[in-house]
Design an enzyme around this catalytic site. Structure first.
Site, PDB file in Angstrom:
ATOM      1  N   ASN A 118     -41.569  69.860 -87.787  1.00 17.52           N
ATOM      2  CA  ASN A 118     -41.019  69.973 -89.147  1.00 17.52           C
ATOM      3  C   ASN A 118     -39.904  71.009 -89.261  1.00 17.52           C
ATOM      4  O   ASN A 118     -39.060  70.921 -90.153  1.00 17.52           O
ATOM      5  CB  ASN A 118     -42.133  70.249 -90.165  1.00 17.52           C
TER       6      ASN A 118
ATOM      7  N   GLU B 195     -49.826  80.209 -85.987  1.00 17.72           N
ATOM      8  CA  GLU B 195     -49.490  79.915 -87.386  1.00 17.72           C
ATOM      9  C   GLU B 195     -49.969  78.505 -87.635  1.00 17.72           C
ATOM     10  O   GLU B 195     -49.379  77.544 -87.151  1.00 17.72           O
ATOM     11  CB  GLU B 195     -47.981  80.071 -87.614  1.00 17.72           C
TER      12      GLU B 195
ATOM     13  N   CYS C 215     -45.756  73.962 -93.833  1.00 16.03           N
ATOM     14  CA  CYS C 215     -47.092  74.547 -93.857  1.00 16.03           C
ATOM     15  C   CYS C 215     -47.310  75.427 -95.082  1.00 16.03           C
ATOM     16  O   CYS C 215     -48.450  75.728 -95.429  1.00 16.03           O
ATOM     17  CB  CYS C 215     -47.337  75.344 -92.591  1.00 16.03           C
TER      18      CYS C 215
ATOM     19  N   GLU D 142     -45.094  86.596 -87.555  1.00 15.93           N
ATOM     20  CA  GLU D 142     -43.809  86.265 -86.953  1.00 15.93           C
ATOM     21  C   GLU D 142     -42.685  86.738 -87.865  1.00 15.93           C
ATOM     22  O   GLU D 142     -42.860  86.858 -89.078  1.00 15.93           O
ATOM     23  CB  GLU D 142     -43.702  84.765 -86.702  1.00 15.93           C
TER      24      GLU D 142
END
Length: 533
Positions: free
Chosen positions: A203, A304, A338, A513
């Site tokens: 994505n 993640e 997400c 991150e």
């Protein structure tokens, strides 16, 4: 529908061997380079891939600074039309192990490169991304279906991670600690962990790579990237630019593979004893499998994973602001992020006004189409399986009493398109309230009290992002602190930024991150006791 064309890319140039002077724990080396690759045929939309730099259209793996074919290939398709974009090297276990060995060999020299030089190389990579931003954006749109405007935004976001970590490379500081003993000093050093296995999703096929790889290279680590099988061209284009920037052979390696080989390739790189770190973005289910692999050799891990983001609208909210935030948060990348809002919780006093305004805004601002067509805001979903999931959630909700306010069915443009959909009268027993959608579906739940909203929002085993709209300062503090998520948007629907830490709590992942904290995921602390002073 735009016409199709064939575009031939030139043969890839080959680069020098990996670093000398690094002793491997076991015998063997890179797989043979084999004959020079022939021209690769790529299919795309006129106006999309037309005029694209042939050097960026790579189809082989990139290992040890060389473009290496595999014994087999797999097709990559345009999700908007189903047309084949090209055939890409289908790497297997042997190629994965060779990539790890190349990365390990390179690490033994890369870790000794000065922070200033690593910073300079990352900055050159960033500059090349900016110079090639239009071509890189078209690659994203071709292989993921993302609207071109959003693809341009992703490329800038992606490049900014390289810029950010080029600067952070020179800010890795240690400590000197004064102990009770007068003849001793204690030092704390930060050192790179080693080879990192990087597994990324489709994505954000560029940004999810640079967010991890920028931090890893800045810290002095080397990487083996396994991109998503749906979107390998972006990772390979980044490899070409990394090579042009002067990133040494073996520091950045890419091993594309098909869905059929993904499980064994992922296992191979995550269980290899030469790999010290695993970084993964994707589903919680897959993340748990990779954690099992990491546990056997106690590797450092950052994950993640999935989310189920609540979007809460309190009675005090500004409706227009809340609707604008809802559009941005829910429908970016056609709902395939997400951190997309998955559940809309709207307080009773403002509920009807919000639903009406939200429906009107959706009809006015959301335009379904091919990502290359001007004005498109909603492209295709990545594949038909994704469409079936949205369709299943809509049908389940309607069967249990939900009302379709707008949308609700597949779009006439093709099998991978779905209408932006708004549901009201949604209850907590419906699939869409406890299963991540990853599509253009916005279900609205009505609530009465702040306590009720918090309870609904937190009633899940994941916690990546959460959003809420309120004009009450005291309420803002309470809710921001009580939401069980890693990131909170207060009166804001877009929260990602390279300067800020990205990550979740519960089963949404481990580590962070981006930001100044992101580089720490690739560093080990070493305590040195210096005596006899």
């Amino acid at each position: 529908m735009a016409t199709c064309f064939w575009l031939r890319s030139c043969g890839a140039r080959r680069l020098g061997s990996t670093f000398p002077g690094c002793r491997l724990p076991r015998a063997g080396g890179l797989v043979p380079a084999g004959p020079a690759p022939g021209p690769a045929q790529l299919r795309g939309y006129a106006g999309g891939l037309a005029g694209l730099s042939a050097a960026l259209l790579r189809t082989d793996s990139f290992v040890g600074g060389r473009w290496l074919p595999a014994a087999a290939t797999f097709p990559v398709q345009d999700p908007a039309s189903g047309a084949a974009l090209g055939m890409v090297a289908d790497c297997g276990v042997s190629e994965a192990r060779a990539a790890v060995r190349a990365a390990y060999e390179a690490f033994c020299s890369w870790r000794e490169v000065s922070a200033k030089e690593r910073s300079s190389l990352l900055r050159k990579w960033y500059n090349l991304m900016i110079q090639n931003k239009d071509d890189l954006a078209r690659i994203i749109t071709a292989e993921s279906g993302k609207p071109l405007k959003e693809a341009h935004g992703e490329i800038l976001y992606s490049a900014f991670f390289l810029e950010w970590f080029s600067e952070e490379a020179r800010r890795v500081y240690g400590d000197i600690i004064y102990t009770p003993a007068k003849d001793k000093r204690a030092l704390v050093l930060k050192q790179p962990v080693g080879v990192a296995a990087v597994i990324t999703p489709w994505n954000f096929p560029s940004a999810m790579i640079t967010r991890k790889v920028g931090a890893a290279l800045a810290a002095g680590c080397t990487v083996v990237v396994k991109p998503a099988e749906d979107t390998p061209f972006s990772a390979l284009a980044l490899a070409e630019l990394a090579s042009q920037a002067g990133i040494p052979p073996g520091v950045y390696n890419v091993i594309p593979c098909s869905r059929k080989n993904a499980k064994e390739v992922g296992e191979a790189i995550c269980t290899d004893p030469l790999v010290s770190k695993i970084s993964f973005t994707g589903s919680t289910t897959t993340g748990k499998i990779l954690l099992h692999h990491a546990a056997n050799s106690v590797k450092r891990v950052s994950m993640e994973l999935g989310g189920l983001a609540p979007f809460i609208v309190f009675d005090s909210a500004n409706v227009d602001q809340a609707v604008a935030g809802a559009l941005a948060s829910k429908f970016r990348n056609t709902g395939q992020t997400c951190v997309c809002s998955n559940r809309f919780l709207v307080q009773r006093g403002i509920h009807d006004a919000f639903v009406k305004a939200f429906a009107e805004a959706m009809k006015k601002n959301l335009h379904v189409g091919n990502g290359f067509e001007e004005g498109t805001t909603q492209g295709p979903l990545i594949n038909e399986k994704a469409v079936e999931k949205v369709e299943k959630q809509v049908n389940d909700a309607v069967s249990k009493g939900a009302t379709i306010v707008t949308g609700g069915k597949r779009h006439h443009l093709g099998k991978n398109f779905f209408e932006p959909t708004l549901l009201s009268n949604v209850t907590q027993d419906m699939l869409c309230t406890h299963e991540e959608t990853f599509g253009p579906l916005a279900p609205v739940i009505k609530f009465d009290t702040e306590e009720e909203a918090i309870a609904i929002a937190n009633a899940t085993d994941v916690g990546l992002a959460g959003y809420f709209y309120s004009q009450d300062p005291a309420q803002i503090w309470r809710v921001a602190e009580q939401l069980e998520v890693g990131m909170v948007g207060v009166n804001e629907g877009l929260i990602s930024s390279v300067e800020c830490p990205f990550g979740g709590v519960k089963q949404s992942g481990l580590g962070r991150e981006g930001s100044k904290y992101g580089i720490d995921e690739y560093l080990e602390l070493k305590y040195v006791c210096y005596g006899g002073l």
